[in-house]
Design a protein around this motif. Structure first.
Motif, PDB file in Angstrom:
ATOM      1  N   ILE A   5      39.160 -35.513 -15.151  1.00 39.11           N
ATOM      2  CA  ILE A   5      39.182 -33.923 -15.278  1.00 39.11           C
ATOM      3  C   ILE A   5      37.714 -33.613 -14.954  1.00 39.11           C
ATOM      4  CG2 ILE A   5      38.548 -34.462 -17.680  1.00 39.11           C
ATOM      5  CD1 ILE A   5      40.350 -31.892 -18.390  1.00 39.11           C
ATOM      6  N   THR A   6      37.554 -32.169 -14.362  1.00 36.83           N
ATOM      7  CA  THR A   6      36.604 -31.809 -14.056  1.00 36.83           C
ATOM      8  C   THR A   6      36.157 -30.315 -14.784  1.00 36.83           C
ATOM      9  OG1 THR A   6      36.609 -32.658 -12.044  1.00 36.83           O
ATOM     10  CG2 THR A   6      34.928 -31.118 -12.364  1.00 36.83           C
ATOM     11  N   GLY A  28      27.932 -33.796 -22.013  1.00 35.98           N
ATOM     12  CA  GLY A  28      27.025 -33.885 -20.936  1.00 35.98           C
ATOM     13  C   GLY A  28      26.640 -32.556 -20.444  1.00 35.98           C
ATOM     14  N   LEU A  29      27.052 -31.605 -20.840  1.00 37.43           N
ATOM     15  CA  LEU A  29      26.832 -30.268 -20.408  1.00 37.43           C
ATOM     16  C   LEU A  29      25.439 -29.687 -21.281  1.00 37.43           C
ATOM     17  CD1 LEU A  29      30.353 -28.682 -20.693  1.00 37.43           C
ATOM     18  CD2 LEU A  29      29.225 -29.392 -18.656  1.00 37.43           C
ATOM     19  N   THR A  30      24.261 -29.868 -20.084  1.00 35.28           N
ATOM     20  CA  THR A  30      23.070 -29.409 -20.892  1.00 35.28           C
ATOM     21  C   THR A  30      22.571 -28.244 -19.960  1.00 35.28           C
ATOM     22  OG1 THR A  30      22.257 -30.977 -19.075  1.00 35.28           O
ATOM     23  CG2 THR A  30      22.569 -32.084 -21.167  1.00 35.28           C
ATOM     24  N   THR A  35      28.558 -29.190 -13.612  1.00 41.05           N
ATOM     25  CA  THR A  35      29.929 -29.523 -13.410  1.00 41.05           C
ATOM     26  C   THR A  35      30.060 -30.892 -13.698  1.00 41.05           C
ATOM     27  OG1 THR A  35      30.384 -27.706 -11.856  1.00 41.05           O
ATOM     28  CG2 THR A  35      31.726 -29.726 -11.960  1.00 41.05           C
ATOM     29  N   ILE A  36      30.871 -31.475 -14.510  1.00 43.88           N
ATOM     30  CA  ILE A  36      30.954 -32.753 -14.941  1.00 43.88           C
ATOM     31  C   ILE A  36      32.282 -33.334 -14.590  1.00 43.88           C
ATOM     32  CG2 ILE A  36      30.891 -34.411 -16.890  1.00 43.88           C
ATOM     33  CD1 ILE A  36      28.237 -33.695 -16.406  1.00 43.88           C
ATOM     34  N   THR A  37      32.411 -34.661 -13.987  1.00 47.49           N
ATOM     35  CA  THR A  37      33.667 -35.225 -14.075  1.00 47.49           C
ATOM     36  C   THR A  37      33.918 -36.309 -14.658  1.00 47.49           C
ATOM     37  OG1 THR A  37      34.032 -34.330 -11.721  1.00 47.49           O
ATOM     38  CG2 THR A  37      35.382 -36.096 -12.300  1.00 47.49           C
ATOM     39  N   LEU A  54      33.568 -22.063 -23.732  1.00 49.12           N
ATOM     40  CA  LEU A  54      32.391 -21.721 -22.923  1.00 49.12           C
ATOM     41  C   LEU A  54      32.540 -22.629 -21.712  1.00 49.12           C
ATOM     42  CD1 LEU A  54      30.161 -23.045 -26.061  1.00 49.12           C
ATOM     43  CD2 LEU A  54      30.570 -20.548 -25.096  1.00 49.12           C
ATOM     44  N   VAL A  55      33.714 -23.178 -21.484  1.00 47.12           N
ATOM     45  CA  VAL A  55      33.920 -24.079 -20.227  1.00 47.12           C
ATOM     46  C   VAL A  55      35.134 -23.823 -19.322  1.00 47.12           C
ATOM     47  CG1 VAL A  55      32.683 -26.257 -21.169  1.00 47.12           C
ATOM     48  CG2 VAL A  55      35.094 -25.707 -21.335  1.00 47.12           C
TER      49      VAL A  55
END
Length: 60
Positions: A5-6, A28-30, A35-37, A54-55
């Motif tokens: 999931i991204t 991991g959203l700093t 974008t994080i997977t 928020l995402v």
């Protein structure tokens, strides 16, 4: 469910509660537009449900 999931942080967590800010950090959203997977697990899904306003989530 997909294998991964991204998700991308599209709104700042500055005005949010400490729990929500900690959840963003745990994901991991700093920074904004980062974008994080990650592997699609129930734990990650629960965290994303908590900060869903928020995402932006994309099924990969």
């Amino acid at each position: 469910m997909a294998e991964t999931i991204t998700f991308t942080l599209v709104k700042s967590g500055i005005g949010s509660t400490e729990k929500i800010r900690a959840t963003l950090t745990g994901l991991g959203l700093t920074k904004l537009n980062k974008t994080i997977t990650r592997k699609d697990t129930p734990e990650i899904r629960g965290m994303l449900n908590k900060v869903g306003h928020l995402v932006r989530i994309e099924e990969a």
